[in-house]
Design a protein around this motif. Structure first.
Motif, PDB file in Angstrom:
ATOM      1  N   LEU A 135       0.945  -2.844  -5.805  1.00  9.77           N
ATOM      2  CA  LEU A 135       1.316  -1.465  -5.479  1.00  9.77           C
ATOM      3  C   LEU A 135       0.744  -0.491  -6.507  1.00  9.77           C
ATOM      4  O   LEU A 135       0.204   0.557  -6.158  1.00  9.77           O
ATOM      5  N   TYR A 136       0.873  -0.833  -7.781  1.00 11.86           N
ATOM      6  CA  TYR A 136       0.331   0.045  -8.822  1.00 11.86           C
ATOM      7  C   TYR A 136      -1.187   0.141  -8.746  1.00 11.86           C
ATOM      8  O   TYR A 136      -1.774   1.197  -8.973  1.00 11.86           O
ATOM      9  N   GLN A 137      -1.845  -0.951  -8.399  1.00 14.43           N
ATOM     10  CA  GLN A 137      -3.298  -0.937  -8.278  1.00 14.43           C
ATOM     11  C   GLN A 137      -3.751  -0.062  -7.121  1.00 14.43           C
ATOM     12  O   GLN A 137      -4.745   0.655  -7.217  1.00 14.43           O
ATOM     13  N   LEU A 138      -3.004  -0.085  -6.022  1.00 13.47           N
ATOM     14  CA  LEU A 138      -3.355   0.755  -4.879  1.00 13.47           C
ATOM     15  C   LEU A 138      -3.210   2.226  -5.222  1.00 13.47           C
ATOM     16  O   LEU A 138      -4.005   3.062  -4.806  1.00 13.47           O
ATOM     17  N   TRP A 160     -14.514  15.844   1.010  1.00  9.33           N
ATOM     18  CA  TRP A 160     -14.089  15.228   2.272  1.00  9.33           C
ATOM     19  C   TRP A 160     -13.940  13.718   2.112  1.00  9.33           C
ATOM     20  O   TRP A 160     -12.951  13.119   2.528  1.00  9.33           O
ATOM     21  N   LYS A 161     -14.915  13.084   1.466  1.00  9.83           N
ATOM     22  CA  LYS A 161     -14.874  11.637   1.296  1.00  9.83           C
ATOM     23  C   LYS A 161     -13.757  11.232   0.336  1.00  9.83           C
ATOM     24  O   LYS A 161     -13.102  10.210   0.517  1.00  9.83           O
ATOM     25  N   ARG A 162     -13.531  12.044  -0.697  1.00  6.61           N
ATOM     26  CA  ARG A 162     -12.467  11.747  -1.666  1.00  6.61           C
ATOM     27  C   ARG A 162     -11.101  11.778  -0.991  1.00  6.61           C
ATOM     28  O   ARG A 162     -10.247  10.910  -1.248  1.00  6.61           O
ATOM     29  N   LEU A 163     -10.857  12.757  -0.137  1.00  4.01           N
ATOM     30  CA  LEU A 163      -9.578  12.828   0.571  1.00  4.01           C
ATOM     31  C   LEU A 163      -9.437  11.666   1.540  1.00  4.01           C
ATOM     32  O   LEU A 163      -8.360  11.069   1.651  1.00  4.01           O
ATOM     33  N   ARG A 164     -10.489  11.328   2.240  1.00  2.27           N
ATOM     34  CA  ARG A 164     -10.441  10.197   3.173  1.00  2.27           C
ATOM     35  C   ARG A 164     -10.078   8.908   2.440  1.00  2.27           C
ATOM     36  O   ARG A 164      -9.275   8.110   2.916  1.00  2.27           O
ATOM     37  N   HIS A 165     -10.680   8.732   1.273  1.00  2.00           N
ATOM     38  CA  HIS A 165     -10.384   7.551   0.457  1.00  2.00           C
ATOM     39  C   HIS A 165      -8.917   7.539   0.043  1.00  2.00           C
ATOM     40  O   HIS A 165      -8.256   6.489   0.046  1.00  2.00           O
ATOM     41  N   SER A 166      -8.384   8.697  -0.314  1.00  2.00           N
ATOM     42  CA  SER A 166      -6.986   8.787  -0.720  1.00  2.00           C
ATOM     43  C   SER A 166      -6.047   8.452   0.435  1.00  2.00           C
ATOM     44  O   SER A 166      -5.037   7.773   0.249  1.00  2.00           O
ATOM     45  N   LEU A 167      -6.379   8.922   1.623  1.00  2.10           N
ATOM     46  CA  LEU A 167      -5.568   8.616   2.805  1.00  2.10           C
ATOM     47  C   LEU A 167      -5.563   7.118   3.085  1.00  2.10           C
ATOM     48  O   LEU A 167      -4.525   6.539   3.437  1.00  2.10           O
ATOM     49  N   GLU A 168      -6.709   6.479   2.929  1.00  3.15           N
ATOM     50  CA  GLU A 168      -6.786   5.032   3.156  1.00  3.15           C
ATOM     51  C   GLU A 168      -5.932   4.274   2.141  1.00  3.15           C
ATOM     52  O   GLU A 168      -5.252   3.301   2.485  1.00  3.15           O
ATOM     53  N   ARG A 169      -5.974   4.713   0.893  1.00  2.00           N
ATOM     54  CA  ARG A 169      -5.155   4.057  -0.128  1.00  2.00           C
ATOM     55  C   ARG A 169      -3.664   4.256   0.148  1.00  2.00           C
ATOM     56  O   ARG A 169      -2.862   3.344  -0.066  1.00  2.00           O
ATOM     57  N   PHE A 170      -3.301   5.441   0.631  1.00  2.00           N
ATOM     58  CA  PHE A 170      -1.896   5.678   0.965  1.00  2.00           C
ATOM     59  C   PHE A 170      -1.429   4.727   2.066  1.00  2.00           C
ATOM     60  O   PHE A 170      -0.333   4.156   1.985  1.00  2.00           O
ATOM     61  N   ILE A 171      -2.259   4.553   3.089  1.00  2.00           N
ATOM     62  CA  ILE A 171      -1.888   3.656   4.194  1.00  2.00           C
ATOM     63  C   ILE A 171      -1.705   2.229   3.689  1.00  2.00           C
ATOM     64  O   ILE A 171      -0.728   1.547   4.040  1.00  2.00           O
ATOM     65  N   GLN A 172      -2.613   1.774   2.852  1.00  2.00           N
ATOM     66  CA  GLN A 172      -2.481   0.434   2.275  1.00  2.00           C
ATOM     67  C   GLN A 172      -1.212   0.326   1.436  1.00  2.00           C
ATOM     68  O   GLN A 172      -0.498  -0.684   1.487  1.00  2.00           O
ATOM     69  N   PHE A 173      -0.932   1.365   0.672  1.00  2.00           N
ATOM     70  CA  PHE A 173       0.254   1.398  -0.175  1.00  2.00           C
ATOM     71  C   PHE A 173       1.530   1.331   0.670  1.00  2.00           C
ATOM     72  O   PHE A 173       2.425   0.522   0.413  1.00  2.00           O
ATOM     73  N   ALA A 174       1.604   2.185   1.699  1.00  2.07           N
ATOM     74  CA  ALA A 174       2.791   2.229   2.549  1.00  2.07           C
ATOM     75  C   ALA A 174       2.971   0.932   3.335  1.00  2.07           C
ATOM     76  O   ALA A 174       4.097   0.449   3.511  1.00  2.07           O
ATOM     77  N   THR A 175       1.875   0.354   3.792  1.00  2.00           N
ATOM     78  CA  THR A 175       1.938  -0.905   4.539  1.00  2.00           C
ATOM     79  C   THR A 175       2.418  -2.039   3.642  1.00  2.00           C
ATOM     80  O   THR A 175       3.229  -2.882   4.057  1.00  2.00           O
ATOM     81  N   THR A 176       1.945  -2.054   2.401  1.00  4.80           N
ATOM     82  CA  THR A 176       2.370  -3.084   1.453  1.00  4.80           C
ATOM     83  C   THR A 176       3.856  -2.936   1.131  1.00  4.80           C
ATOM     84  O   THR A 176       4.592  -3.925   1.058  1.00  4.80           O
ATOM     85  N   GLN A 177       4.312  -1.702   0.961  1.00  5.62           N
ATOM     86  CA  GLN A 177       5.734  -1.453   0.720  1.00  5.62           C
ATOM     87  C   GLN A 177       6.580  -1.999   1.864  1.00  5.62           C
ATOM     88  O   GLN A 177       7.636  -2.603   1.647  1.00  5.62           O
TER      89      GLN A 177
END
Length: 234
Positions: free
Chosen positions: A143-146, A112-129
């Motif tokens: 972007l690559y680091q995210l 559960w925590k791993r998926l939540r972390h992945s969702l947060e990284r996706f949001i940061q990635f999409a926002t940066t894009q």
């Protein structure tokens, strides 16, 4: 710039697991669930209809493998990222998912925590894009680091309240070898299913509980929880 809401499609034929994914999305202010489907055929229809920004994609589906969807023209034609979720631990499947551009690859039984972390990284990635129309090297590196940022097992436990956690722990302490479903915990505590599931998954993350999947002859596998042997010695 106005905050964007990212539409998410869940492709998962195990209903209890799909509901777990949906709970995380429903409780996030920047994500919006646009559908839950359990087959490749339904996924193709919903991708064209809803055009989501993110797909949580299971690999083993009743009518084929999710990895084939990542290779399809339908998905390639969308501005859509994929978090690939699978029980496949072989390197060939993992390498194929990476080649197809998976944003993340998460193994079952899912954390559960791993998926939540992945969702947060996706949001940061999409926002940066979205923030940059023209990029310099630093933007590209960010972007690559995210996308590759490692998961921190010690991430915070927002939303976990000690009294409620203690209530759930006591159920397992008084029956060390007992298996319990989410519904069992709901009936014994009066908590909502969403809350009970969240606390159970937190207990898995902290190694107090472990997950066992029970496969019957009919229907979907059940996700059951048992106290871990190491926690019984504490």
């Amino acid at each position: 710039m106005q905050a964007e809401i990212y539409d998410v499609l869940i492709v998962e034929d195990e209903r209890s697991l799909a509901r777990l994914h949906a709970d995380l999305i429903d409780n996030h202010e920047k994500l919006r669930l646009v559908g839950i489907v359990g087959t490749l055929h339904e996924a193709r229809e919903q991708l064209q209809l809803k055009r989501p920004r993110l797909v949580l994609l299971d690999n083993y589906l009743p009518d084929g493998q999710g990895i084939t969807l990542m290779e399809s023209d339908i998905l390639r034609g969308l501005d859509c990222s994929v978090i690939f979720i699978t029980a496949a631990s072989d390197m060939d499947t993992c390498s194929q998912a990476i080649r197809c551009g998976a944003f993340d690859y998460i193994l079952k039984p899912i954390s559960w925590k791993r998926l939540r972390h992945s969702l947060e990284r996706f949001i940061q990635f999409a926002t940066t894009q979205r923030a940059f129309k023209i990029v310099d090297q630093q933007n590209v590196d960010n972007l690559y680091q995210l996308q590759s940022k490692s998961f921190n097992q010690e991430a915070g436990c927002k939303g976990i309240e000690e009294n409620t956690l203690g209530l759930i722990r006591q159920i397992f302490i008084h029956g060390d070898s007992d298996l319990h479903s989410v519904d069992d915990i709901v009936s014994q505590t009066g908590l909502s299913k969403t809350t009970a599931r969240r606390y159970l998954e937190y207990c898995v993350e902290t190694a107090f509980l472990c997950v066992e999947m029970r496969y019957g002859n009919i229907g979907h596998p059940r996700r059951l929880y048992r106290r871990t042997p190491q926690s019984q010695t504490k």
